[in-house]
Design a protein around this motif. Structure first.
Motif, mmCIF file in Angstrom:
data_model
loop_
_atom_site.group_PDB
_atom_site.id
_atom_site.type_symbol
_atom_site.label_atom_id
_atom_site.label_comp_id
_atom_site.label_asym_id
_atom_site.label_seq_id
_atom_site.Cartn_x
_atom_site.Cartn_y
_atom_site.Cartn_z
ATOM 1 N N ARG A 1 -26.095 21.389 -7.655
ATOM 2 C CA ARG A 1 -27.351 21.133 -8.356
ATOM 3 C C ARG A 1 -28.450 20.778 -7.354
ATOM 4 N NH1 ARG A 1 -26.289 16.610 -11.728
ATOM 5 N NH2 ARG A 1 -24.481 17.822 -12.224
ATOM 6 N N PHE A 2 -28.118 19.919 -6.383
ATOM 7 C CA PHE A 2 -29.096 19.500 -5.382
ATOM 8 C C PHE A 2 -29.581 20.684 -4.552
ATOM 9 C CE2 PHE A 2 -29.793 18.209 -0.933
ATOM 10 C CZ PHE A 2 -30.942 17.458 -1.101
ATOM 11 N N PHE A 3 -28.645 21.518 -4.075
ATOM 12 C CA PHE A 3 -29.035 22.654 -3.253
ATOM 13 C C PHE A 3 -29.761 23.717 -4.062
ATOM 14 C CE2 PHE A 3 -25.868 21.021 -0.175
ATOM 15 C CZ PHE A 3 -26.719 20.929 0.907
ATOM 16 N N SER A 4 -29.489 23.831 -5.357
ATOM 17 C CA SER A 4 -30.241 24.758 -6.197
ATOM 18 C C SER A 4 -31.690 24.308 -6.325
ATOM 19 C CB SER A 4 -29.616 24.846 -7.587
ATOM 20 O OG SER A 4 -28.326 25.336 -7.523
ATOM 21 N N ILE A 5 -31.886 23.033 -6.557
ATOM 22 C CA ILE A 5 -33.250 22.503 -6.661
ATOM 23 C C ILE A 5 -33.955 22.590 -5.317
ATOM 24 C CG2 ILE A 5 -34.580 20.398 -7.109
ATOM 25 C CD1 ILE A 5 -32.447 19.748 -9.256
ATOM 26 N N LEU A 6 -33.224 22.317 -4.241
ATOM 27 C CA LEU A 6 -33.798 22.418 -2.910
ATOM 28 C C LEU A 6 -34.214 23.858 -2.603
ATOM 29 C CD1 LEU A 6 -34.316 20.507 -0.498
ATOM 30 C CD2 LEU A 6 -32.142 21.291 0.435
ATOM 31 N N ALA A 7 -33.387 24.824 -2.988
ATOM 32 C CA ALA A 7 -33.735 26.234 -2.796
ATOM 33 C C ALA A 7 -34.987 26.586 -3.598
ATOM 34 C CB ALA A 7 -32.558 27.123 -3.208
ATOM 35 N N PHE A 8 -35.069 26.068 -4.809
ATOM 36 C CA PHE A 8 -36.251 26.304 -5.637
ATOM 37 C C PHE A 8 -37.502 25.745 -4.972
ATOM 38 C CE2 PHE A 8 -39.103 24.965 -9.092
ATOM 39 C CZ PHE A 8 -39.329 26.191 -9.685
ATOM 40 N N VAL A 9 -37.412 24.550 -4.410
ATOM 41 C CA VAL A 9 -38.563 23.925 -3.747
ATOM 42 C C VAL A 9 -38.979 24.734 -2.516
ATOM 43 C CG1 VAL A 9 -39.271 21.881 -2.429
ATOM 44 C CG2 VAL A 9 -38.119 21.616 -4.622
ATOM 45 N N ALA B 1 -22.288 29.702 -3.811
ATOM 46 C CA ALA B 1 -21.238 30.581 -4.343
ATOM 47 C C ALA B 1 -19.861 30.095 -3.915
ATOM 48 C CB ALA B 1 -21.468 32.009 -3.886
ATOM 49 N N ALA B 2 -19.722 29.686 -2.662
ATOM 50 C CA ALA B 2 -18.425 29.192 -2.193
ATOM 51 C C ALA B 2 -18.031 27.904 -2.897
ATOM 52 C CB ALA B 2 -18.469 28.975 -0.683
ATOM 53 N N MET B 3 -19.004 27.005 -3.089
ATOM 54 C CA MET B 3 -18.694 25.757 -3.794
ATOM 55 C C MET B 3 -18.371 26.004 -5.256
ATOM 56 S SD MET B 3 -21.048 22.691 -2.281
ATOM 57 C CE MET B 3 -22.616 23.498 -2.294
ATOM 58 N N PHE C 1 -20.452 38.503 -10.630
ATOM 59 C CA PHE C 1 -21.760 37.981 -11.027
ATOM 60 C C PHE C 1 -22.707 37.939 -9.835
ATOM 61 C CE2 PHE C 1 -19.676 35.744 -14.759
ATOM 62 C CZ PHE C 1 -20.169 36.652 -15.664
ATOM 63 N N GLY C 2 -22.189 37.611 -8.664
ATOM 64 C CA GLY C 2 -23.034 37.616 -7.471
ATOM 65 C C GLY C 2 -23.540 39.004 -7.141
ATOM 66 N N PHE C 3 -22.658 40.004 -7.228
ATOM 67 C CA PHE C 3 -23.074 41.377 -6.942
ATOM 68 C C PHE C 3 -24.011 41.898 -8.018
ATOM 69 C CE2 PHE C 3 -18.834 41.677 -4.627
ATOM 70 C CZ PHE C 3 -19.403 41.345 -3.416
ATOM 71 N N THR C 4 -23.759 41.546 -9.258
ATOM 72 C CA THR C 4 -24.630 41.994 -10.343
ATOM 73 C C THR C 4 -26.033 41.425 -10.179
ATOM 74 O OG1 THR C 4 -22.735 42.119 -11.820
ATOM 75 C CG2 THR C 4 -24.896 42.090 -12.839
ATOM 76 N N GLY D 1 -37.880 33.492 -10.668
ATOM 77 C CA GLY D 1 -37.276 33.686 -11.983
ATOM 78 C C GLY D 1 -35.770 33.542 -11.934
ATOM 79 N N ALA D 2 -35.142 34.096 -10.891
ATOM 80 C CA ALA D 2 -33.684 33.969 -10.742
ATOM 81 C C ALA D 2 -33.277 32.517 -10.553
ATOM 82 C CB ALA D 2 -33.206 34.817 -9.568
ATOM 83 N N LEU D 3 -34.049 31.779 -9.757
ATOM 84 C CA LEU D 3 -33.719 30.369 -9.544
ATOM 85 C C LEU D 3 -33.930 29.536 -10.806
ATOM 86 C CD1 LEU D 3 -35.035 29.708 -5.975
ATOM 87 C CD2 LEU D 3 -32.702 29.478 -6.778
ATOM 88 N N VAL D 4 -34.972 29.827 -11.551
ATOM 89 C CA VAL D 4 -35.198 29.097 -12.803
ATOM 90 C C VAL D 4 -34.050 29.364 -13.772
ATOM 91 C CG1 VAL D 4 -36.677 28.998 -14.842
ATOM 92 C CG2 VAL D 4 -37.696 28.917 -12.586
ATOM 93 N N LEU D 5 -33.630 30.626 -13.864
ATOM 94 C CA LEU D 5 -32.480 30.936 -14.728
ATOM 95 C C LEU D 5 -31.221 30.223 -14.262
ATOM 96 C CD1 LEU D 5 -32.951 34.753 -15.370
ATOM 97 C CD2 LEU D 5 -33.174 32.897 -17.028
ATOM 98 N N MET D 6 -31.007 30.170 -12.940
ATOM 99 C CA MET D 6 -29.826 29.488 -12.419
ATOM 100 C C MET D 6 -29.862 27.996 -12.731
ATOM 101 S SD MET D 6 -28.361 29.390 -8.558
ATOM 102 C CE MET D 6 -29.554 28.203 -8.020
ATOM 103 N N ILE D 7 -31.013 27.374 -12.603
ATOM 104 C CA ILE D 7 -31.131 25.944 -12.904
ATOM 105 C C ILE D 7 -30.911 25.697 -14.389
ATOM 106 C CG2 ILE D 7 -32.779 24.025 -12.982
ATOM 107 C CD1 ILE D 7 -33.867 25.073 -10.296
ATOM 108 N N ILE D 8 -31.425 26.578 -15.249
ATOM 109 C CA ILE D 8 -31.223 26.428 -16.693
ATOM 110 C C ILE D 8 -29.745 26.561 -17.037
ATOM 111 C CG2 ILE D 8 -31.624 27.550 -18.925
ATOM 112 C CD1 ILE D 8 -34.479 28.165 -17.895
ATOM 113 N N PHE D 9 -29.077 27.581 -16.491
ATOM 114 C CA PHE D 9 -27.654 27.767 -16.786
ATOM 115 C C PHE D 9 -26.809 26.636 -16.220
ATOM 116 C CE2 PHE D 9 -28.638 32.460 -17.190
ATOM 117 C CZ PHE D 9 -28.578 32.427 -18.575
ATOM 118 N N ALA D 10 -27.172 26.127 -15.041
ATOM 119 C CA ALA D 10 -26.439 24.988 -14.478
ATOM 120 C C ALA D 10 -26.629 23.753 -15.352
ATOM 121 C CB ALA D 10 -26.908 24.711 -13.050
ATOM 122 N N GLY D 11 -27.825 23.560 -15.885
ATOM 123 C CA GLY D 11 -28.056 22.438 -16.798
ATOM 124 C C GLY D 11 -27.257 22.568 -18.080
ATOM 125 N N ILE D 12 -27.174 23.795 -18.606
ATOM 126 C CA ILE D 12 -26.380 24.017 -19.821
ATOM 127 C C ILE D 12 -24.906 23.735 -19.555
ATOM 128 C CG2 ILE D 12 -25.556 25.823 -21.399
ATOM 129 C CD1 ILE D 12 -28.383 27.057 -21.178
#
Length: 133
Positions: free
Chosen positions: A18-26, A55-57, A80-83, A110-121
């Motif tokens: 979660r932290f690295f996703s938000i950091l990537a977004f920033v 992805a590894a984590m 999912f990564g390749f898609t 947009g991809a990062l926002v979707l990833m953060i939303i799905f991680a939150g869900i």
């Protein structure tokens, strides 16, 4: 990746993802806002570093939760990564060709926002499942 592997020993993998996703977004948002090309490239490099171990984590977290299904889990995470790579690569190419090069940043954001939303869900779902059991 080495930094992330040393942090996994001290912190929870889900919190690190979660932290690295938000950091990537920033970092990506900062690269979008900055006008200087050198600083923009530095932010994009930092974006890639912060995004590289997610992805590894996620794969190791999923296998730790249910080791019996390690084969299907590995297949799903990789597919999912390749898609995502296929979809967002063509979307970014279309936007940059028909509109402007800024379309690449919009696609990545947009991809990062979707990833953060799905991680939150998923986080909300796992917390409710823990309360139920």
């Amino acid at each position: 990746m080495l930094l992330q592997s040393s942090l996994v020993e001290k912190f929870n993998e889900e919190k690190l993802m979660r932290f690295f996703s938000i950091l990537a977004f920033v970092f990506l948002l900062s690269a979008f806002i900055v006008d200087n090309l050198i600083i923009k490239i530095i932010f994009l490099i930092l974006f890639n570093f912060s995004f590289s171990g997610i992805a590894a984590m996620s794969l190791s977290t999923a296998i730790n939760q249910n080791p019996r299904y390690s084969g299907p889990i590995t297949g799903l995470v990789n597919s999912f990564g390749f898609t995502g790579t296929i979809i967002f690569q063509y979307t970014a190419g279309y936007l940059s060709e028909n509109y402007s090069a800024v379309g690449i940043f919009y696609t990545s954001l947009g991809a990062l926002v979707l990833m953060i939303i799905f991680a939150g869900i998923l986080n909300f779902r796992s917390r409710t499942m823990e309360k139920i059991s």
